[in-house]
Design a protein around this motif. Structure first.
Motif: not given
Lengths: 175, 376
Positions: A114-121, A133-138, A143-152, B371-374
């Motif tokens: 949620k925190d990262i989503m807010e900054v992205l927003r 935004r959710e799709e990109v982040l997920r 790809e880096s081995g985290y999930t959407s429930d992870s806390f960084l 764009a980079r997502l593509e």
């Protein structure tokens, strides 16, 4: 050094320098003091949110509200400490720590999805939908081995940034 | 006037900075815009470019620099120079200042004893009355300039009274108006001030022709634009002087010119004014001093030295927009007076920038991410 007289003593400068982990030279601290006094219009000893926003370049920045929460009401010592992460001499860890603090708005030491989503927003505004935004982040998290429930944590951030220091240097004009 | 030129296009918001090249002026360190292959978590989390821009603005920004009054370096710090400086203070405050006050009072007495009768008695004969009032206003302005021991060097051909022409100048203080007025009686557009200045504005300046505006009113822009048009069309009106910056700047920089003066379908005659800072800093920092204090400061300094250049009249070129024309004239004035240009609207002194600018940044960020997502 509670009140902002227009002269800083050598003792004051050294105190500020040690507070910011020696990341600024004495001349830079003097310049920053001049700037602090310029922004702090009625010599209250801190810069109010309104005074920060009177700098149009700052007010136009998408992250201005987040940063405002971090710098509003800081006295000169803490103001310099905040800016020390932008010194060219700051380490990767110090820079990443500041980035972490921007994400971790509730200061609980953990950055959630949620925190990262807010900054992205803040950064993308109305030009991306929440779903995008959710799709990109997920996707990048997976790809880096985290999930959407992870806390960084800060350590995670340091690991993610790896060995490449973020380009986050601001030169203090010294005249 | 053809029908197409009838309506002035005024934008909705006061701060519509639709200047095409604003981004060129601002530090473009943003690497968010450079697509660099597949998006990784690090790329997404790395807000350092935006943070750096914000921190850079906190540390130094070109807008605040425009309104910084630079106090003169103290030179009286040793045993020889200090008594000299004290002597100077005594001369300035006890000798020059009273002399100047007397000169100014004398000038006012002459002015009022001529102006009031002329205004009352010659009510019927407008032309003659206006002529005399013009001369009288020029005279009182000369007295004002003398009261600061003003040394003004004028370059270039003197302004002439012709219809369809407008004069624009860079703005440092309200004394700009007085310095220019002593040479030619201009009509001027001003913000209405309180106190004795406002009184002067409503009585004496009315006679040379003045247009009032109110920064705080949104609709005001359209009303003022109409008044400007009406004035410039009139053949008998004094030439109109406009300060397109809209606010006082510290005579080292110029802020963006408002396009209103440049969309009136007439010749624009630029005037450049440069004050010599050695003698006194003529910048009126309206946030720090009232106009009275500013005048007193001028009257207790050695002199006000400035240069005024009347530059070549310009007309709008075919295909040029009002904004481009304004920027072209700003280039001329800045070059002549040795001022640096900054891309800010002077009204940002009084209010916040519109969200259009942050939206532009948001848009470029969003587009690069998508764009980079593509790229797989």
């Amino acid at each position: 050094m509670g009140n902002t007289s227009s002269m800083l003593t050598q003792y004051d400068i050294e105190e500020v320098q040690s507070h910011c982990h020696e990341l600024f030279e004495q001349q830079e601290i003097l310049s920053l003091y001049q700037r602090f006094c310029q922004l702090d219009r009625n010599a209250k000893g801190f810069i109010s949110a309104d005074e920060f926003l009177s700098v149009p370049e700052f007010a136009m920045n998408p992250l201005s509200q987040r940063l405002l929460k971090m710098v509003d009401g800081l006295n000169f010592k803490d103001f310099v400490a905040f800016l020390s992460a932008f010194s060219a001499k700051a380490s990767l860890r110090q820079k990443v720590q500041l980035i972490f603090k921007v994400y971790d708005s509730d200061c609980n030491g953990k950055v959630s999805f949620k925190d990262i989503m807010e900054v992205l927003r803040d950064l993308s505004g109305s030009f991306m939908s929440d779903e995008q935004r959710e799709e990109v982040l997920r996707q990048v998290l997976k790809e880096s081995g985290y999930t959407s429930d992870s806390f960084l944590t800060v350590e995670d951030f340091v690991k993610i940034f790896g060995s490449c220091k973020p380009e986050m240097d601001v030169e203090i004009p010294v005249d | 006037m053809s029908s197409t030129a009838g309506r002035l296009v005024t934008s909705r918001s006061e701060l519509d900075l639709d200047h095409p090249n604003l981004e060129d002026y601002l530090p473009s360190g943003s690497s968010i815009n450079e697509p660099r292959g597949k998006l990784s978590l690090r790329d997404l989390l790395d807000i350092s470019p935006t943070l750096t821009e914000a921190a850079g603005a906190i540390v130094d920004d070109s807008f605040t620099r425009c309104f910084k009054s630079n106090p003169p370096e103290p030179w009286n710090w040793n045993i020889y120079l200090f008594p000299l400086w004290c002597f100077g203070v005594v001369v300035r405050y006890c000798l020059l200042f009273p002399l100047r006050v007397v000169t100014l009072a004398f000038g006012w007495i002459i002015f009022l004893s001529l102006f009031i009768p002329v205004n009352a008695l010659l009510k019927g004969q407008d032309r003659l009355r206006k002529k005399i009032e013009r001369v009288l206003v020029e005279m009182i302005c000369s007295f004002f300039v003398a009261s600061w021991t003003g040394v003004v060097k004028y370059h270039g051909p003197r302004p002439s009274i012709r219809p369809k022409q407008v004069y624009v100048a860079n703005h440092t203080s309200m004394i700009d108006f007085i310095v220019l007025e002593q040479m030619t009686a201009f009509a001027v557009i001003m913000q209405k001030h309180p106190g004795w200045v406002g009184l002067l504005q409503s009585t004496i300046l009315e006679s040379v022709g003045c247009i009032w505006f109110n920064r705080s009113e949104a609709k005001d822009r359209e009303i003022v634009a109409r008044k400007l048009r009406d004035h410039v069309q009139g053949t008998d009106n004094n030439p109109l002087l406009i300060f397109p910056e809209g606010t006082c700047v510290n005579n080292n920089y110029t802020v963006m010119f408002k396009k209103g003066a440049f969309e009136l379908d007439c010749t624009v005659c630029p005037i450049a004014i440069k004050y010599n800072k050695i003698f006194v800093d003529a910048f009126w920092n309206s946030r720090k001093q009232s106009f009275t204090m500013h005048l007193l400061q001028l009257m207790t300094s050695w002199a006000v030295v400035c240069e005024v250049w009347y530059l070549e009249p310009q007309t709008i070129r075919p295909g040029e927009t009002g904004i481009e024309f304004a920027e072209r004239v700003r280039d001329m004035i800045s070059l002549r007076a040795g001022l640096k240009k900054v891309p800010w609207d002077g009204y940002l002194k009084y209010s916040r920038p519109s969200s259009k600018h942050s939206e532009r940044k948001q848009q470029s960020f969003a587009e690069s991410i998508l764009a980079r997502l593509e790229e797989k």
